[in-house]
Scaffold this motif. Structure first.
Motif, PDB file in Angstrom:
ATOM      1  N   GLN A  70       0.845  -1.194   0.000  1.00  0.00           N
ATOM      2  CA  GLN A  70       0.000   0.000   0.000  1.00  0.00           C
ATOM      3  C   GLN A  70       0.875   1.236   0.000  1.00  0.00           C
ATOM      4  O   GLN A  70       1.832   1.329   0.758  1.00  0.00           O
ATOM      5  N   VAL A  71       0.524   2.164  -0.863  1.00  0.00           N
ATOM      6  CA  VAL A  71       1.178   3.458  -0.931  1.00  0.00           C
ATOM      7  C   VAL A  71       0.142   4.477  -0.455  1.00  0.00           C
ATOM      8  O   VAL A  71      -0.844   4.728  -1.146  1.00  0.00           O
ATOM      9  N   THR A  72       0.343   4.998   0.750  1.00  0.00           N
ATOM     10  CA  THR A  72      -0.564   6.017   1.259  1.00  0.00           C
ATOM     11  C   THR A  72      -0.009   7.376   0.852  1.00  0.00           C
ATOM     12  O   THR A  72       1.082   7.766   1.288  1.00  0.00           O
ATOM     13  N   CYS A  73      -0.744   8.061  -0.008  1.00  0.00           N
ATOM     14  CA  CYS A  73      -0.308   9.332  -0.580  1.00  0.00           C
ATOM     15  C   CYS A  73      -0.852  10.469   0.281  1.00  0.00           C
ATOM     16  O   CYS A  73      -2.044  10.486   0.601  1.00  0.00           O
ATOM     17  N   VAL A  74       0.005  11.415   0.635  1.00  0.00           N
ATOM     18  CA  VAL A  74      -0.350  12.487   1.559  1.00  0.00           C
ATOM     19  C   VAL A  74      -0.037  13.839   0.919  1.00  0.00           C
ATOM     20  O   VAL A  74       1.004  14.008   0.274  1.00  0.00           O
ATOM     21  N   GLY A  75      -0.942  14.797   1.132  1.00  0.00           N
ATOM     22  CA  GLY A  75      -0.737  16.153   0.647  1.00  0.00           C
ATOM     23  C   GLY A  75      -1.457  17.152   1.521  1.00  0.00           C
ATOM     24  O   GLY A  75      -2.366  16.797   2.278  1.00  0.00           O
ATOM     25  N   LYS A  76      -1.081  18.427   1.384  1.00  0.00           N
ATOM     26  CA  LYS A  76      -1.684  19.458   2.243  1.00  0.00           C
ATOM     27  C   LYS A  76      -3.075  19.886   1.788  1.00  0.00           C
ATOM     28  O   LYS A  76      -3.800  20.519   2.543  1.00  0.00           O
ATOM     29  N   THR A  77      -3.440  19.541   0.556  1.00  0.00           N
ATOM     30  CA  THR A  77      -4.794  19.769   0.048  1.00  0.00           C
ATOM     31  C   THR A  77      -5.230  18.498  -0.674  1.00  0.00           C
ATOM     32  O   THR A  77      -4.406  17.624  -0.973  1.00  0.00           O
ATOM     33  N   GLU A  78      -6.512  18.401  -0.976  1.00  0.00           N
ATOM     34  CA  GLU A  78      -6.987  17.240  -1.728  1.00  0.00           C
ATOM     35  C   GLU A  78      -6.285  17.164  -3.095  1.00  0.00           C
ATOM     36  O   GLU A  78      -5.875  16.094  -3.531  1.00  0.00           O
ATOM     37  N   GLU A 108      -2.203  -2.219 -10.089  1.00  0.00           N
ATOM     38  CA  GLU A 108      -2.914  -1.303  -9.197  1.00  0.00           C
ATOM     39  C   GLU A 108      -4.272  -1.901  -8.838  1.00  0.00           C
ATOM     40  O   GLU A 108      -5.049  -2.274  -9.704  1.00  0.00           O
ATOM     41  N   LEU A 109      -4.554  -1.963  -7.525  1.00  0.00           N
ATOM     42  CA  LEU A 109      -5.810  -2.525  -7.038  1.00  0.00           C
ATOM     43  C   LEU A 109      -6.789  -1.450  -6.585  1.00  0.00           C
ATOM     44  O   LEU A 109      -7.935  -1.746  -6.287  1.00  0.00           O
ATOM     45  N   GLY A 110      -6.328  -0.209  -6.518  1.00  0.00           N
ATOM     46  CA  GLY A 110      -7.205   0.897  -6.157  1.00  0.00           C
ATOM     47  C   GLY A 110      -7.223   1.166  -4.664  1.00  0.00           C
ATOM     48  O   GLY A 110      -6.425   0.640  -3.896  1.00  0.00           O
ATOM     49  N   GLY A 111      -8.166   2.007  -4.274  1.00  0.00           N
ATOM     50  CA  GLY A 111      -8.290   2.389  -2.880  1.00  0.00           C
ATOM     51  C   GLY A 111      -9.532   3.232  -2.678  1.00  0.00           C
ATOM     52  O   GLY A 111     -10.291   3.481  -3.618  1.00  0.00           O
ATOM     53  N   PHE A 126      -5.150  12.383   2.721  1.00  0.00           N
ATOM     54  CA  PHE A 126      -4.445  11.145   2.388  1.00  0.00           C
ATOM     55  C   PHE A 126      -5.363  10.207   1.619  1.00  0.00           C
ATOM     56  O   PHE A 126      -6.586  10.266   1.733  1.00  0.00           O
ATOM     57  N   VAL A 127      -4.735   9.346   0.833  1.00  0.00           N
ATOM     58  CA  VAL A 127      -5.456   8.288   0.124  1.00  0.00           C
ATOM     59  C   VAL A 127      -4.544   7.068   0.028  1.00  0.00           C
ATOM     60  O   VAL A 127      -3.425   7.163  -0.457  1.00  0.00           O
ATOM     61  N   PRO A 128      -4.985   5.914   0.556  1.00  0.00           N
ATOM     62  CA  PRO A 128      -4.206   4.689   0.416  1.00  0.00           C
ATOM     63  C   PRO A 128      -4.543   3.993  -0.900  1.00  0.00           C
ATOM     64  O   PRO A 128      -5.720   3.822  -1.235  1.00  0.00           O
ATOM     65  N   VAL A 129      -3.504   3.621  -1.642  1.00  0.00           N
ATOM     66  CA  VAL A 129      -3.687   2.907  -2.907  1.00  0.00           C
ATOM     67  C   VAL A 129      -2.930   1.589  -2.799  1.00  0.00           C
ATOM     68  O   VAL A 129      -1.737   1.591  -2.448  1.00  0.00           O
ATOM     69  N   GLN A 130      -3.608   0.489  -3.092  1.00  0.00           N
ATOM     70  CA  GLN A 130      -2.955  -0.826  -2.991  1.00  0.00           C
ATOM     71  C   GLN A 130      -2.532  -1.336  -4.360  1.00  0.00           C
ATOM     72  O   GLN A 130      -3.171  -1.043  -5.373  1.00  0.00           O
ATOM     73  N   TYR A 131      -1.441  -2.107  -4.338  1.00  0.00           N
ATOM     74  CA  TYR A 131      -0.879  -2.711  -5.536  1.00  0.00           C
ATOM     75  C   TYR A 131      -0.569  -4.176  -5.243  1.00  0.00           C
ATOM     76  O   TYR A 131      -0.291  -4.537  -4.103  1.00  0.00           O
ATOM     77  N   ARG A 132      -0.554  -4.972  -6.276  1.00  0.00           N
ATOM     78  CA  ARG A 132      -0.114  -6.373  -6.176  1.00  0.00           C
ATOM     79  C   ARG A 132       1.202  -6.485  -6.924  1.00  0.00           C
ATOM     80  O   ARG A 132       1.363  -5.914  -8.017  1.00  0.00           O
ATOM     81  N   LEU A 133       2.128  -7.250  -6.357  1.00  0.00           N
ATOM     82  CA  LEU A 133       3.442  -7.448  -6.968  1.00  0.00           C
ATOM     83  C   LEU A 133       3.753  -8.934  -6.972  1.00  0.00           C
ATOM     84  O   LEU A 133       3.583  -9.610  -5.962  1.00  0.00           O
TER      85      LEU A 133
END
Length: 138
Positions: A70-78, A108-111, A126-133
């Motif tokens: 999981q890649v949790t993407c973070v930013g100061k605005t949406e 990419e599996l989404g989130g 923040f938004v978590p995005v999951q991936y399969r490897l």
């Protein structure tokens, strides 16, 4: 005889791809440069499952590897949060380099939708995005 697959080289390959894409990466959480100790408000937090070794044939040689991360993407605005998600997607679009392995391109599996974290000040999005490897021996 080949050795069974290990998770850490796969985690390191994902981290390297994200960093090569210009992202600041924290392993298992926010990087040290994120608030409250730092000022980095655009980053990814990488979480990797231990995965599993999978038989490659009826001979039951468990040398193939399958995991999710999981890649949790973070930013100061949406908008900045989604910008980080786009950068992560571009960074993970190609095949990863894992020593001694042939890795498939991450799937990419989404989130869920973007969320606002009001537990930090100022709030971050923040938004978590999951991936399969998956990988096989080289």
């Amino acid at each position: 005889m080949s050795t069974p697959p290990a998770v850490l080289p796969h985690r390191d390959a994902v981290k390297a791809a994200l960093e090569a894409g210009g992202l600041t990466v924290g392993l298992g959480g926010a990087p040290p440069t994120a608030p409250p100790n730092g000022t980095t408000t655009e980053y990814v937090a990488l979480y990797v499952a231990p995965g599993r070794s999978v038989p490659e044939s009826l001979a039951d040689a468990r040398l193939d590897f399958d995991t999710v991360f999981q890649v949790t993407c973070v930013g100061k605005t949406e908008e900045r949060c989604l910008w980080v998600a786009d950068k992560a997607r571009r960074a993970l679009h190609g095949t990863l380099t894992v020593d001694g392995r042939r890795a498939w391109r991450p799937e990419e599996l989404g989130g869920p939708p973007v969320q606002r974290d009001d537990d930090v000040s100022p709030p971050l999005y923040f938004v978590p995005v999951q991936y399969r490897l998956m990988s096989t021996p080289a």
